[in-house]
Design an enzyme around this catalytic site. Sequence first.
Site, PDB file in Angstrom:
ATOM      1  N   CYS A  68       0.874  -9.851   1.447  1.00  0.00           N
ATOM      2  CA  CYS A  68       0.471  -9.556   2.780  1.00  0.00           C
ATOM      3  C   CYS A  68      -0.722 -10.773   3.053  1.00  0.00           C
ATOM      4  CB  CYS A  68       0.038  -8.220   3.113  1.00  0.00           C
ATOM      5  SG  CYS A  68      -0.026  -7.940   4.739  1.00  0.00           S
ATOM      6  N   ASP A  73      -3.221   3.068   2.200  1.00  0.00           N
ATOM      7  CA  ASP A  73      -4.088   1.902   2.031  1.00  0.00           C
ATOM      8  C   ASP A  73      -5.646   2.823   1.904  1.00  0.00           C
ATOM      9  OD1 ASP A  73      -5.682  -0.266   2.018  1.00  0.00           O
ATOM     10  OD2 ASP A  73      -5.339  -0.967   3.921  1.00  0.00           O
TER      11      ASP A  73
HETATM   12  O1  LIG Z   1      -5.331  -8.113   5.864  1.00  0.00           O
HETATM   13  C1  LIG Z   1      -5.699  -7.882   7.030  1.00  0.00           C
HETATM   14  O2  LIG Z   1      -6.561  -8.823   7.372  1.00  0.00           O
HETATM   15  C2  LIG Z   1      -5.484  -6.744   7.874  1.00  0.00           C
HETATM   16  C3  LIG Z   1      -5.905  -6.722   9.181  1.00  0.00           C
HETATM   17  C4  LIG Z   1      -5.318  -5.579   9.791  1.00  0.00           C
HETATM   18  C5  LIG Z   1      -4.680  -4.433   9.318  1.00  0.00           C
HETATM   19  C6  LIG Z   1      -4.307  -4.538   7.939  1.00  0.00           C
HETATM   20  C7  LIG Z   1      -4.513  -5.634   7.257  1.00  0.00           C
HETATM   21  N1  LIG Z   1      -4.146  -5.888   5.925  1.00  0.00           N
HETATM   22  C8  LIG Z   1      -3.570  -4.826   5.136  1.00  0.00           C
HETATM   23  O3  LIG Z   1      -4.358  -4.463   4.093  1.00  0.00           O
HETATM   24  C9  LIG Z   1      -3.444  -3.936   2.882  1.00  0.00           C
HETATM   25  C10 LIG Z   1      -4.273  -4.403   1.574  1.00  0.00           C
HETATM   26  O4  LIG Z   1      -5.228  -5.066   1.596  1.00  0.00           O
HETATM   27  P1  LIG Z   1      -6.092  -5.526   0.266  1.00  0.00           P
HETATM   28  O5  LIG Z   1      -5.020  -5.730  -0.910  1.00  0.00           O
HETATM   29  O6  LIG Z   1      -6.822  -4.239   0.114  1.00  0.00           O
HETATM   30  O7  LIG Z   1      -6.634  -6.725   0.629  1.00  0.00           O
HETATM   31  C11 LIG Z   1      -2.169  -4.257   3.195  1.00  0.00           C
HETATM   32  O8  LIG Z   1      -1.560  -3.114   3.546  1.00  0.00           O
HETATM   33  C12 LIG Z   1      -2.388  -5.225   4.293  1.00  0.00           C
HETATM   34  O9  LIG Z   1      -1.102  -5.184   5.261  1.00  0.00           O
END
Ligand SMILES: O=C(O)c1ccccc1N[C@@H]1O[C@H](COP(=O)(O)O)[C@@H](O)[C@H]1O
Length: 212
Positions: free
Chosen positions: A6, A130
């Site tokens: 992502c 998440d």
């Molecule tokens: O990544 C972003 O900036 C974001 C912004 C707003 C909503 C969701 C976002 N990201 C989501 O976060 C998780 C994974 O994050 P990480 O691997 O812990 O860095 C994933 O589901 C993204 O879609």
Amino acid sequence: MRVKICGITKPEQADAIAKLGATALGFICVPGSPRYVTPQQIRGVVNHLSVSVDRIGVFANTSTEEISQIVDESGINAVQLHSNESPEFCKKLRQALPEIEIIKALRIRTSECLNQAHSYLSCVDTLLLDAYHRKMLGGTGKTLDWQRLQEFRPSIPWLLAGGLTPDNVLDALTLVQPSGIDLSSGVERRPGDKDLKKVARLLEKLGSRVEG
Ligand SMILES: O=C(O)c1ccccc1N[C@@H]1O[C@H](COP(=O)(O)O)[C@@H](O)[C@H]1O
């Protein structure tokens, strides 16, 4: 298992990640995120892809009308709802976009938050878990307590997100059995700039677990 990478912003990185074997690419449609991309930028990435992958737009409290317009303009085939969208909102979106996969993200603060999953089972295709962060909606790099997710077995597919990296992903998968995983900050150099070596290491570690 599905593997979603992502926070894609660059066409050449998207194509390289798809060729490495990721099954889905995520695009942040949330203004204010350092990974935000416009529908036209997503269209540019999608048109540049030489292999077939899912293209997931990530939204936060966006209206059904705006999501529908962005789906049309960008070429995404799935919508991830990453904020406080209600089951009623998900039903309305399903009616507006019957062909589009709807993924509802739940940001888990305590084990009780897992109970919310029941209300979404009949109105979305996929759930995503998440980690909760007080100030950020996503892309936080914060992990969930995997031990507490061992009993999480909803009747629809679900993706595990939150602070996954090539180094910790197998530890997570020994404890939980999601249908897929979702990584953003764990495979990037800086927000929106993916580290292809980390993505390659991730897919190497996952080996035959990745769906064909
Ligand atoms: O990544 C972003 O900036 C974001 C912004 C707003 C909503 C969701 C976002 N990201 C989501 O976060 C998780 C994974 O994050 P990480 O691997 O812990 O860095 C994933 O589901 C993204 O879609």
